[in-house]
Enzyme design. Sequence first.
Site, PDB file in Angstrom:
ATOM      1  N   CYS A   1       0.874  -1.160   0.000  1.00 29.22           N
ATOM      2  CA  CYS A   1       0.000   0.000   0.000  1.00 29.22           C
ATOM      3  C   CYS A   1       0.918   1.218   0.000  1.00 29.22           C
ATOM      4  O   CYS A   1       2.123   1.092   0.150  1.00 29.22           O
ATOM      5  CB  CYS A   1      -0.853   0.061   1.256  1.00 29.22           C
ATOM      6  SG  CYS A   1      -1.755  -1.459   1.582  1.00 29.22           S
TER       7      CYS A   1
ATOM      8  N   ARG B   1       1.563   1.415  -5.925  1.00 31.90           N
ATOM      9  CA  ARG B   1       1.780   0.425  -4.863  1.00 31.90           C
ATOM     10  C   ARG B   1       0.488  -0.273  -4.438  1.00 31.90           C
ATOM     11  O   ARG B   1       0.522  -1.270  -3.722  1.00 31.90           O
ATOM     12  CB  ARG B   1       2.383   1.111  -3.630  1.00 31.90           C
ATOM     13  CG  ARG B   1       3.695   1.784  -3.885  1.00 31.90           C
ATOM     14  CD  ARG B   1       4.185   2.474  -2.631  1.00 31.90           C
ATOM     15  NE  ARG B   1       4.568   1.509  -1.630  1.00 31.90           N
ATOM     16  CZ  ARG B   1       5.787   1.049  -1.466  1.00 31.90           C
ATOM     17  NH1 ARG B   1       6.753   1.458  -2.249  1.00 31.90           N
ATOM     18  NH2 ARG B   1       6.054   0.179  -0.533  1.00 31.90           N
TER      19      ARG B   1
ATOM     20  N   TRP C   1      -4.040  -1.715  -0.976  1.00 32.67           N
ATOM     21  CA  TRP C   1      -4.105  -2.955  -1.757  1.00 32.67           C
ATOM     22  C   TRP C   1      -4.494  -4.008  -0.735  1.00 32.67           C
ATOM     23  O   TRP C   1      -3.700  -4.367   0.130  1.00 32.67           O
ATOM     24  CB  TRP C   1      -2.739  -3.243  -2.369  1.00 32.67           C
ATOM     25  CG  TRP C   1      -2.732  -4.286  -3.442  1.00 32.67           C
ATOM     26  CD1 TRP C   1      -3.257  -4.162  -4.694  1.00 32.67           C
ATOM     27  CD2 TRP C   1      -2.147  -5.586  -3.371  1.00 32.67           C
ATOM     28  NE1 TRP C   1      -3.024  -5.304  -5.411  1.00 32.67           N
ATOM     29  CE2 TRP C   1      -2.357  -6.200  -4.634  1.00 32.67           C
ATOM     30  CE3 TRP C   1      -1.476  -6.302  -2.392  1.00 32.67           C
ATOM     31  CZ2 TRP C   1      -1.918  -7.482  -4.921  1.00 32.67           C
ATOM     32  CZ3 TRP C   1      -1.035  -7.579  -2.684  1.00 32.67           C
ATOM     33  CH2 TRP C   1      -1.257  -8.160  -3.941  1.00 32.67           C
TER      34      TRP C   1
ATOM     35  N   ASN D   1       0.769   0.117   6.473  1.00 30.08           N
ATOM     36  CA  ASN D   1       1.097  -0.891   5.453  1.00 30.08           C
ATOM     37  C   ASN D   1       1.663  -2.101   6.162  1.00 30.08           C
ATOM     38  O   ASN D   1       2.376  -1.946   7.151  1.00 30.08           O
ATOM     39  CB  ASN D   1       2.206  -0.412   4.518  1.00 30.08           C
ATOM     40  CG  ASN D   1       1.781   0.753   3.674  1.00 30.08           C
ATOM     41  OD1 ASN D   1       0.610   1.057   3.599  1.00 30.08           O
ATOM     42  ND2 ASN D   1       2.749   1.397   3.062  1.00 30.08           N
ATOM     43  N   GLY D   2       1.435  -3.282   5.608  1.00 30.45           N
ATOM     44  CA  GLY D   2       2.000  -4.494   6.215  1.00 30.45           C
ATOM     45  C   GLY D   2       0.897  -5.320   6.839  1.00 30.45           C
ATOM     46  O   GLY D   2      -0.291  -5.122   6.544  1.00 30.45           O
TER      47      GLY D   2
ATOM     48  N   GLU E   1       9.012 -15.130 -18.920  1.00 29.60           N
ATOM     49  CA  GLU E   1       8.786 -13.725 -18.573  1.00 29.60           C
ATOM     50  C   GLU E   1       7.782 -13.066 -19.525  1.00 29.60           C
ATOM     51  O   GLU E   1       6.896 -12.327 -19.092  1.00 29.60           O
ATOM     52  CB  GLU E   1      10.139 -12.987 -18.564  1.00 29.60           C
ATOM     53  CG  GLU E   1      10.084 -11.476 -18.444  1.00 29.60           C
ATOM     54  CD  GLU E   1       9.369 -10.954 -17.199  1.00 29.60           C
ATOM     55  OE1 GLU E   1       8.946 -11.752 -16.353  1.00 29.60           O
ATOM     56  OE2 GLU E   1       9.186  -9.724 -17.101  1.00 29.60           O
TER      57      GLU E   1
ATOM     58  N   LYS F   1       4.130 -11.419 -18.552  1.00 26.87           N
ATOM     59  CA  LYS F   1       3.650 -10.076 -18.935  1.00 26.87           C
ATOM     60  C   LYS F   1       2.234 -10.186 -19.486  1.00 26.87           C
ATOM     61  O   LYS F   1       1.361  -9.394 -19.168  1.00 26.87           O
ATOM     62  CB  LYS F   1       4.543  -9.440 -19.998  1.00 26.87           C
ATOM     63  CG  LYS F   1       5.992  -9.131 -19.640  1.00 26.87           C
ATOM     64  CD  LYS F   1       6.186  -8.184 -18.500  1.00 26.87           C
ATOM     65  CE  LYS F   1       6.410  -8.912 -17.224  1.00 26.87           C
ATOM     66  NZ  LYS F   1       6.908  -8.205 -16.085  1.00 26.87           N
TER      67      LYS F   1
ATOM     68  N   GLU G   1      -0.314 -10.942 -16.628  1.00 27.88           N
ATOM     69  CA  GLU G   1      -0.589  -9.937 -15.611  1.00 27.88           C
ATOM     70  C   GLU G   1      -1.182  -8.649 -16.175  1.00 27.88           C
ATOM     71  O   GLU G   1      -1.947  -7.979 -15.490  1.00 27.88           O
ATOM     72  CB  GLU G   1       0.647  -9.648 -14.761  1.00 27.88           C
ATOM     73  CG  GLU G   1       1.826  -9.146 -15.526  1.00 27.88           C
ATOM     74  CD  GLU G   1       3.105  -9.107 -14.697  1.00 27.88           C
ATOM     75  OE1 GLU G   1       3.073  -9.441 -13.513  1.00 27.88           O
ATOM     76  OE2 GLU G   1       4.144  -8.735 -15.271  1.00 27.88           O
TER      77      GLU G   1
ATOM     78  N   HIS H   1       6.406 -34.105 -24.491  1.00 29.15           N
ATOM     79  CA  HIS H   1       6.218 -34.901 -23.270  1.00 29.15           C
ATOM     80  C   HIS H   1       4.838 -34.670 -22.660  1.00 29.15           C
ATOM     81  O   HIS H   1       4.655 -34.831 -21.466  1.00 29.15           O
ATOM     82  CB  HIS H   1       7.328 -34.581 -22.269  1.00 29.15           C
ATOM     83  CG  HIS H   1       8.679 -34.942 -22.797  1.00 29.15           C
ATOM     84  ND1 HIS H   1       9.124 -36.243 -22.873  1.00 29.15           N
ATOM     85  CD2 HIS H   1       9.644 -34.176 -23.357  1.00 29.15           C
ATOM     86  CE1 HIS H   1      10.324 -36.259 -23.424  1.00 29.15           C
ATOM     87  NE2 HIS H   1      10.659 -35.020 -23.730  1.00 29.15           N
TER      88      HIS H   1
ATOM     89  N   LYS I   1       3.015  -3.223  -6.706  1.00 32.87           N
ATOM     90  CA  LYS I   1       4.392  -3.001  -7.141  1.00 32.87           C
ATOM     91  C   LYS I   1       5.402  -3.643  -6.219  1.00 32.87           C
ATOM     92  O   LYS I   1       6.398  -4.169  -6.660  1.00 32.87           O
ATOM     93  CB  LYS I   1       4.641  -1.494  -7.242  1.00 32.87           C
ATOM     94  CG  LYS I   1       5.943  -1.131  -7.909  1.00 32.87           C
ATOM     95  CD  LYS I   1       5.953  -1.565  -9.353  1.00 32.87           C
ATOM     96  CE  LYS I   1       7.278  -1.348 -10.027  1.00 32.87           C
ATOM     97  NZ  LYS I   1       7.372  -2.145 -11.265  1.00 32.87           N
TER      98      LYS I   1
HETATM   99  C1  F6R Z   1       5.832  -8.586 -12.582  1.00 30.44           C
HETATM  100  C2  F6R Z   1       6.227  -8.087 -11.328  1.00 30.44           C
HETATM  101  C3  F6R Z   1       6.379  -9.024 -10.153  1.00 30.44           C
HETATM  102  C4  F6R Z   1       7.682  -8.672  -9.435  1.00 30.44           C
HETATM  103  C5  F6R Z   1       7.855  -9.506  -8.154  1.00 30.44           C
HETATM  104  C6  F6R Z   1       9.181  -9.213  -7.482  1.00 30.44           C
HETATM  105  O1  F6R Z   1       5.774  -7.599 -13.568  1.00 30.44           O
HETATM  106  O2  F6R Z   1       6.459  -6.926 -11.230  1.00 30.44           O
HETATM  107  O3  F6R Z   1       6.369 -10.373 -10.537  1.00 30.44           O
HETATM  108  O4  F6R Z   1       8.751  -8.935 -10.308  1.00 30.44           O
HETATM  109  O5  F6R Z   1       6.810  -9.192  -7.291  1.00 30.44           O
HETATM  110  O6  F6R Z   1       9.318  -7.859  -7.180  1.00 30.44           O
HETATM  111  P1  F6R Z   1      10.714  -7.191  -6.888  1.00 30.44           P
HETATM  112  O7  F6R Z   1      11.510  -7.222  -8.155  1.00 30.44           O
HETATM  113  O8  F6R Z   1      10.385  -5.792  -6.468  1.00 30.44           O
HETATM  114  O9  F6R Z   1      11.380  -7.979  -5.809  1.00 30.44           O
END
Ligand code: F6R
Length: 606
Positions: free
Chosen positions: A2, A27, A74, A100-101, A476, A480, A483, A499, A601
């Site tokens: 958050c 966030r 969030w 937050n937390g 990866e 993308k 998400e 397989h 984020k």
């Molecule tokens: C995907 C994404 C998440 C972060 C993951 C780790 O686009 O952003 O999968 O990569 O939550 O986050 P960090 O890199 O901040 O440790």
Amino acid sequence: MCGISGVVGFKNIVDSLYQGILNLEYRGYDSCGVALMNGTRLLIKKDVGEVEKFFRKENVLSLKSQIGLAHTRWATHGKVVRRNTHPFTSGDGKFAVVHNGIISNYRALRDQLIHEKVRFLSDTDTEVIPHLLEKFYKKHKNIEEAMVKTLNLLEGSFALAFITVHQPDQIYCAKRESPLMLGIGDEIKFIGSDFNAFIEHTKNAVILDDGEYAIVSRDAYVVKNYVTRKEVAKPITKIDWDSETSRKGGYPHYMLKEIYEQPQMVSTVLELDISDLDEVADMILKSDTAYLVGVGTTFYVAKFAQYVFSSLAGVFLPSISSDEFVGLANLNRKSMVLAISQSGETYDTLSAIKQGKAAHAKTAAVVNVMGSSIARMVDKVVLQNSGPEISVISTKAAFSQMAVMILIALRLGLKAKKITRGQYEKHLASLRDLPGIIQNILNERSGFIHRIASNHSKVRHWLYLGRGIYYPIALEAALKMKEVAYVHAEGMPGGFLKHGTLALIDKEIYSVVFIPPREDKFLYQATIHSVEEIRARSGFVLGIHFDDRGKNRDLFSEELILPPVPPLVAPLIQLVIGQLLAYFTATSLKCNVDKPRFLAKSVTVG
Ligand code: F6R
């Protein structure tokens, strides 16, 4: 998870508070609220929805105050409804808290408070905090005392802040495990979950450490430890990000802007201090086992790194998703944990590092956010200097981390005599040419990728295939797609098809195949073989390949031909294409690109 923003100043601070919380919206963004001091009364406004809409609907900008807190949520505990939105107030309405937390012992605290006849109005863990503050204030008639007593009761993680009518010109805040920092201006002070909360106003920050609290007024602040209660002398950290980079700069979305910043990222990485990279390379060389850890996108960066360390330096480093680290890693004094994290705050990755530290292993990290928990916790940090990544979808940060990993692997390869100086220089030259190549691809191919993406935006199931180092790229790129466009995309190595997965091939399933340049003979052949397996079952294949003079005519259902490039950098180019495919699919489907659903984020909870 958050976002918290707080401002105390001389003049009306409501505009600055709005800007701060808007900058933190990436966030978390399911609900928003503010607490403002209105004379000697607290004014609380909150609701579900995004920051901008909330401020407009509640006409917050027409209000005036010299001190205030804002929060963007969030959800973790309790549904996304108004009653669960921060700030929360004490029963007497005299304390307003944002947090937050996760307070892990909130049930016990809540039960006790209910037993003492306290009425709870929300389902959140946070609400215990204002009630505890009220209880201890009544007992001690001292705000700081009430705060310290409360903090010492809380288990779990928190960055929290409150304002109170008992001292209407001060912000009180504290942190454990969730990030919190102060922004130090003249006659104005800020608090924020990260620098973006105040980057437009000041570049001077004080980063709180775990176990610290701060009392902040417009012209002074003090930081203390809430266990020892001693004052802590805190250094000022100069933020070297500029506020311009945090703006959209004419792009429709941050995600696109950040994709377009990637050429610059390569140049930035090439300017990193070689001695920092060498230190990490030496740590790897001296360790028995060096674990690469990250989670989500950064796990895929770790997997990517695994391939480059193998091929360029001849060393095998196991890569483990940090959420799975506990059950897998065998750590001792001779181990090393090399973590990768954009935010530097991710709970799972922090936990893996803590586990390493507990076993006396060496720790290092490649991190984007300076002053973040991971950056400060490890023995050696490499700051990747990618600048703020605002889109919740990680693109440029992950891309830069891959480039950093190539550089560390090259340094290691040189030290371990796996590559010659000549080969090293040749690889560096390929990296130096990379910004220009990507820039051209972005300029010349984006339109085409846009067309492919919108033509196929209704496809609900994609297989993303790659072999060797293109496997993490496939993973990866598929993430993308999932998400940002909410489309099912499954990344896998091409070799897996036969397989079992071939059984899925039909008209509904489309495949994207990331094909290496022809020079990578074995990988190239193996990948083409996977394409043939799908085509033999009449499956659709979008082939992304480097110009190989028409050799593959008729092999693909659709193709994207890229200019020839050196094999070292080819996977990075394929990654950019994967990012664009996801971006344009999301825009065709009218998704909320920079704030996709159910993703935050920095994921600071386990
Ligand atoms: C995907 C994404 C998440 C972060 C993951 C780790 O686009 O952003 O999968 O990569 O939550 O986050 P960090 O890199 O901040 O440790």
